[in-house]
Each structure stands twice: as C-alpha cells, then as structure tokens.
Design an enzyme around this catalytic site. Structure first.
Site, PDB file in Angstrom:
ATOM      1  N   GLY B  10       0.559  -1.939   0.376  1.00  0.00           N
ATOM      2  CA  GLY B  10      -0.216  -0.105   0.102  1.00  0.00           C
ATOM      3  C   GLY B  10       0.663   1.509  -0.015  1.00  0.00           C
ATOM      4  N   GLY B  11       0.358   2.139  -0.309  1.00  0.00           N
ATOM      5  CA  GLY B  11       1.147   3.497  -0.324  1.00  0.00           C
ATOM      6  C   GLY B  11       1.054   4.297   1.415  1.00  0.00           C
ATOM      7  N   SER B  12       2.071   5.103   0.986  1.00  0.00           N
ATOM      8  CA  SER B  12       2.678   5.534   2.588  1.00  0.00           C
ATOM      9  C   SER B  12       1.694   6.531   3.559  1.00  0.00           C
ATOM     10  CB  SER B  12       3.798   6.784   1.755  1.00  0.00           C
ATOM     11  OG  SER B  12       4.272   7.661   3.347  1.00  0.00           O
ATOM     12  N   GLY B  15      -2.146   2.709   6.278  1.00  0.00           N
ATOM     13  CA  GLY B  15      -1.979   2.289   7.685  1.00  0.00           C
ATOM     14  C   GLY B  15      -1.544   1.213   7.159  1.00  0.00           C
ATOM     15  N   LYS B  16      -0.433   0.873   6.556  1.00  0.00           N
ATOM     16  CA  LYS B  16       0.125  -0.462   7.412  1.00  0.00           C
ATOM     17  C   LYS B  16       0.861  -1.057   7.917  1.00  0.00           C
ATOM     18  CE  LYS B  16       3.205  -0.100   3.067  1.00  0.00           C
ATOM     19  NZ  LYS B  16       2.513   1.394   3.813  1.00  0.00           N
ATOM     20  N   SER B  17       1.583   0.494   8.479  1.00  0.00           N
ATOM     21  CA  SER B  17       2.286  -0.814   9.935  1.00  0.00           C
ATOM     22  C   SER B  17       1.209  -1.191  11.360  1.00  0.00           C
ATOM     23  CB  SER B  17       3.108   0.262  10.285  1.00  0.00           C
ATOM     24  OG  SER B  17       2.809   1.463  10.891  1.00  0.00           O
ATOM     25  N   ASP B  37      10.757  -0.197   4.961  1.00  0.00           N
ATOM     26  CA  ASP B  37      10.955   1.049   6.176  1.00  0.00           C
ATOM     27  C   ASP B  37      12.278   0.796   6.786  1.00  0.00           C
ATOM     28  OD1 ASP B  37       9.021   3.192   5.502  1.00  0.00           O
ATOM     29  OD2 ASP B  37       8.474   3.147   6.154  1.00  0.00           O
TER      30      ASP B  37
END
Lengths: 177, 177, 177, 177
Positions: B10-12, B15-17, B37
């Site tokens: 997903g993009g920056s 909400g991935k992390s 990251d």
C-alpha cells in the site's frame, strides 16, 4: 577472499550500534546493519511480556524463551541468505550464551567469509553510559559486560572505554577489506 | 497448506504498519514483521542522500538507485529464507513499480504459500493522515495512493479509509490460517 | 479578543497529538505544542517507577503521586507564562481528574483567552487504535475514554471516531481565530 | 541560597543530553529537563523549512529567523516561571549567539539562583560522535564546538572528551546543592 559479514558482539551499552553507523560511514561499499534489537522490534509486542519470548527483568537480566529462539534461528538463516545474495552485512548481537551463541552463528554463516569482532567496554563505564542514554533497564550493561565474551573467539577486539566509536570502526575497517 | 508469508502492499500513510501490529496481536502464532522502512533504516545514512540509493524529493516523489535495488534484492532473498526456516513473516512494502515489484517478490518467495493483500486508502484521506503523523514528506501519500496498486493481483484487499486497522487485520487473519 | 491558548482534552489514543500537528499545519500563525507526554519525558526516568511520580499499571490505569503533581503545577504556570509572553499555545492533556483537572488549568490560565476543546473517541475504537499504535499499555484507551470528560465544560467538541484529525483540526481552527 | 536552575551550554554532540539524564539520576530531588531540542519539536513542522523559523544547512550551519526567536523568547519566560513556581530546572541549550544568548537567559532568569555550566568537547571528538549517533547533520558538531562558548561566563565547566557523562554530572551536582 573478501569479508562478507562482520559480526560485532558486545554487552548492552558497549557501543556496538555507534560502531555500526561509523562502519557504514567509513567503508567504501554500502553495508547493511542486522541488529538483534531490530529483530526484537520486529517481533509481536506480546513476545516481550512472556516467558516464551524475551523478558527484561528489573535488574537487567534477560530471559530467552523457545518462541524467541525459533524466530532468532530463522533470522540467522535469513541474514546468511542476504549475504549469500551479495549484500555486505554487519551483525550487531549480544551473545548471551557466549561460545554457544557464536556456534549458532557459525553454523548459519557456514561458507561465508566472516570477521568476528569483540566489542569490549569496562563494566563500570558501560553502566555509566546506560544511565546517560536513559532507554535501557539499569543493570543490563554490568550484567552482560563479561558474560557475552565467555569462550568466544575473535579475529579482532576493540574497546570503547577510552576509544571513540569512529576510531574503533576505522580499525575494524582495515581488517574488513 | 498454511500461509507462510503475508505481503501487505500500500502507499505511504495507508495504514500498513498499524495493520501489521494488529495482525501480530490477533494471529495466534508469533509473526515477524519485515518492513521496507526497516530496510531503509538498516542502510548507511549516506544512501538517503544519493541517486545511487534512495531519494525523497520535497514533493513526496521517491527515487530508487542501483545500490538500493541491489540491497533490496538481497533482503528479499533473506526474507524468503527466514520463511523457509520456519518463521511466519508479514512483509510491509510499497510497490513503487506496481506489478513489476510484485514480480520480484513472487520470484524471491517461490515455493512459499503467500497471501497477497492490498491495503487501500482514499488518496485525500491518506494525505490528511500524512499531516497528522507529521513524520513524512508531504505529498508521498497522494502520489503513491494509486500508483502502487497498478497491475498488482491480490488474494484480498482492505481499505482503511473508513475501517480501523484492527478490523482490517481481523479480516486478513481469517484468510491466513 | 484573540485565542491565546487552545486546550485539547481527551483520553489516551483519542487522537489528540494528530490534531495538534494538523492544527499547527492549518493555523496561519505558528502555535507551540505543550503536551503532557512531553512533560513526562522531561521528568527523571525514576519518576515513572515510583508512587511519588507517575505509575502505569499493566491494566492501563495511571497513578499520580505528589512529586508528579508538584512538577505538573509548575509546568502549568510555565505554559501560562509562555502564552502571556506572546506565544500561541496548544495544550494536549488528559484530565484524569475531570472537572478538577480543568479547574487547575483554569486557575493557571487566568486572564488568558482559552478555547476549551473536548476530543472524544468511541471507547472501542480508541482501544483498537491503541493496539495499532503499539506503544501504549493495553487498557489505557478504554479506561480513560469517558473518565477524562466527567464534569468538564467545553467551547467545542470533536469526535475522531469517524472524522479524520485534519477535519477535526479545521473545525477547531474556525473557532480559534 | 539553593540552585533553582542549572543551565548547560555546549555545541551539538558535546554530550549535554546525556549529562542531563545523569544529573536527573544523581540529584536527590526531581529536576525537570528543558531542552532547546524539545522546543524545536514543539514548533510547527513548517518552522524547520523556512527562513522565518530554523534552518539546518547541509554543512551543519543553523539559521534562526524572527518567528523562531519570538517563540524562543516566550519559552525562556515560561521556563523561568516554572522555576519560580518551585520546579528545579535543567536547561539544555546551544548558545549560537555566545554571550548574547547568555544575556537573554540572564534577563529571563532574573532573580533566580542559576548555575551556569559550560559543556566542552574537543571539536574532532564531537564530530566523531556525530557520525556515531547518526541523527544529526554532519558538520554541526565541528561548527558549534567553539562558537557557542564565545564570551560566555560559567560557574563551572566540564569536558566530555575524556570524561563520561556520569562523572561530569557528579561534578556538576556537587555545585548544585
């Protein structure tokens, strides 16, 4: 042969991560850091509250359980695979098991050209730096200062007690080319 | 067969992390996070100031050079090796190359059981969250929101625009057992 | 009269610090953040391990002792003095004492033009975000969600359950000019 | 009379924040830290990208604009008010203006019992530590090492070049009671 992996072993607050950053700055090629602290951060938060995982006692003692050990073993294999795929790696670890810890790394890194580096720091000095950094349980530095070096064999040792990280890194770099 | 790797793309600021941490909390077994990251953090600081490495433009555009690409390829091999050695892995990546990025992961993860998950977030909402978090260059969220999904094929998609990370994680977890 | 201080009150993980950063981005003049979390960070580390200071129980309960209370009172005086010296201030606090906490701020900020803002978030949603952020003791969000608003009077309330921080900040900003 | 404020002045990477944490650990009463770095963090992010605010040049030079100066002046008043309200304060600052910076603090802290401490570090050593810490622009340490002490008068000076932070703190503590 060319060094493919540099393994730094030393107790908490002995100055390993500063040496890693300096090594990355002075070595001509890009080197990737692989730190045991980053592995801990990559684990579920619940691993740090369980005897199955990793426990930090108020006195600085560290307890390791089977779930931690299993993920750590897989991580070692992964680090070795990165090196075999061409990445130069600086491992930053704390050999709580001394020679036995080194044995596990030796097995994982089999066939790779490894530079083993001991990072020493006088116990009292490490304990003082632990207070100055303020983000570690009091007592870890003192309890690990000697423990982690028991029975470990190095190609090179540095001592941060009276030597800056950058000077230590420069010394290591001359052995890593 | 059992899921060995969950790949979140997903993009920056999508909400991935947050989803990774929730997945680690809800999945019954311990899963290890492998985030792009963290790879960037493990590289020499000078890699972030060079066209050979990774460059973050003031408008949020990200440029990738050959040195970054080489370390990233070795990292993918390492992540795959960790999974083959028995660690369950959640990859948290940004497919700047869309389908081509997925192709490189597919090759590295060959033979492993992978769950491919797209993490969507409305571009305007991601840009708002970018301001709220305050630690990312303005513009990254908007420029990556659609770009990273181009041509990528998923087993499952979640959308954080109106759904909390924990709910997204629970949905993913039902597909990961 | 012109707003000199914006006081945001809400429970842990209700989204206050995100709103602060968005307010700083949308307000035309520079505003300074004064967060209770920063005050805790500025105290001696030992204050967090003592009944005299501040204690975070494993269930998320927070205990406040007399040494913490004394430094906090002085900090409130300091924040008020900054505002009187011309700095625009956004206070980001958790009124564990509800109306009584507001009373102490009211006294410290006497004579200043203050905008009182309640930051609400549904208890279950705040608890979910607590898991997603991963850096707070589980249970704080749920235990504080309603508690901190008891008897507090606001000029304005926002709710982050279904509204992004940036939208909440824009709403607050229209009242702060 | 009893010391109410300890002001530490030194260049970037001279070791001030480590000394602050050690002072907080060795002093019998709780002391509150007031660091210029925390003030910068409390300002809007946009202040760091503007000639009106604070600019960090790639060579380590720091430029200060009128908006920064205005908030800083209010902050000094606030720190003084905290001390007058009974909090013991350790200021951690970088006197980019040398004697002129001290003059501004002297005015703000008027009537308070202040211990002025110079924190020195050999320029080359500070530059080496800047590389080891990895989170500061290269060049700041060297450019500030002497600059910040020009014309400043101290009650006490410590030098971290060959002395640990904890030893420096113990020396300062004997003057602060």
């Amino acid at each position: 042969m060319t060094t493919q992996v540099i393994v730094l072993n030393g107790g908490s607050s002995s100055g390993k991560s500063g040496i890693v950053r300096c090594l990355q700055a002075v070595l001509p090629e890009p080197w990737l850091a692989a730190a045991i602290d980053s592995l801990v951060d990559a684990m579920p938060a619940s691993m740090q509250e369980s005897a199955e995982g990793i426990e930090f006692a108020p006195d600085g003692a560290v307890g390791i359980g089977p779930q931690f050990r299993a993920l750590e073993a897989a991580w070692m294999e992964g680090v070795a695979a990165m090196a075999r795929a061409g990445a130069r790696i600086i491992v930053d670890d704390v050999f709580l098991g001394g020679a036995e810890s080194q044995g596990r790394w030796r097995k994982a890194l089999d066939g790779l050209d490894v530079l083993w580096v001991g990072v020493r720091c006088d116990s009292e000095t490490a304990a003082a730096r632990e207070i100055a950094r303020g983000d570690r349980a009091r007592g870890m530095a003192a309890s690990q200062a000697d423990l982690v070096h028991r029975g470990v064999r190095y190609d090179l040792e540095v001592d941060t007690t009276h030597t800056e990280s950058l000077s230590c890194a420069r010394k290591i770099a001359t052995h890593a080319t």
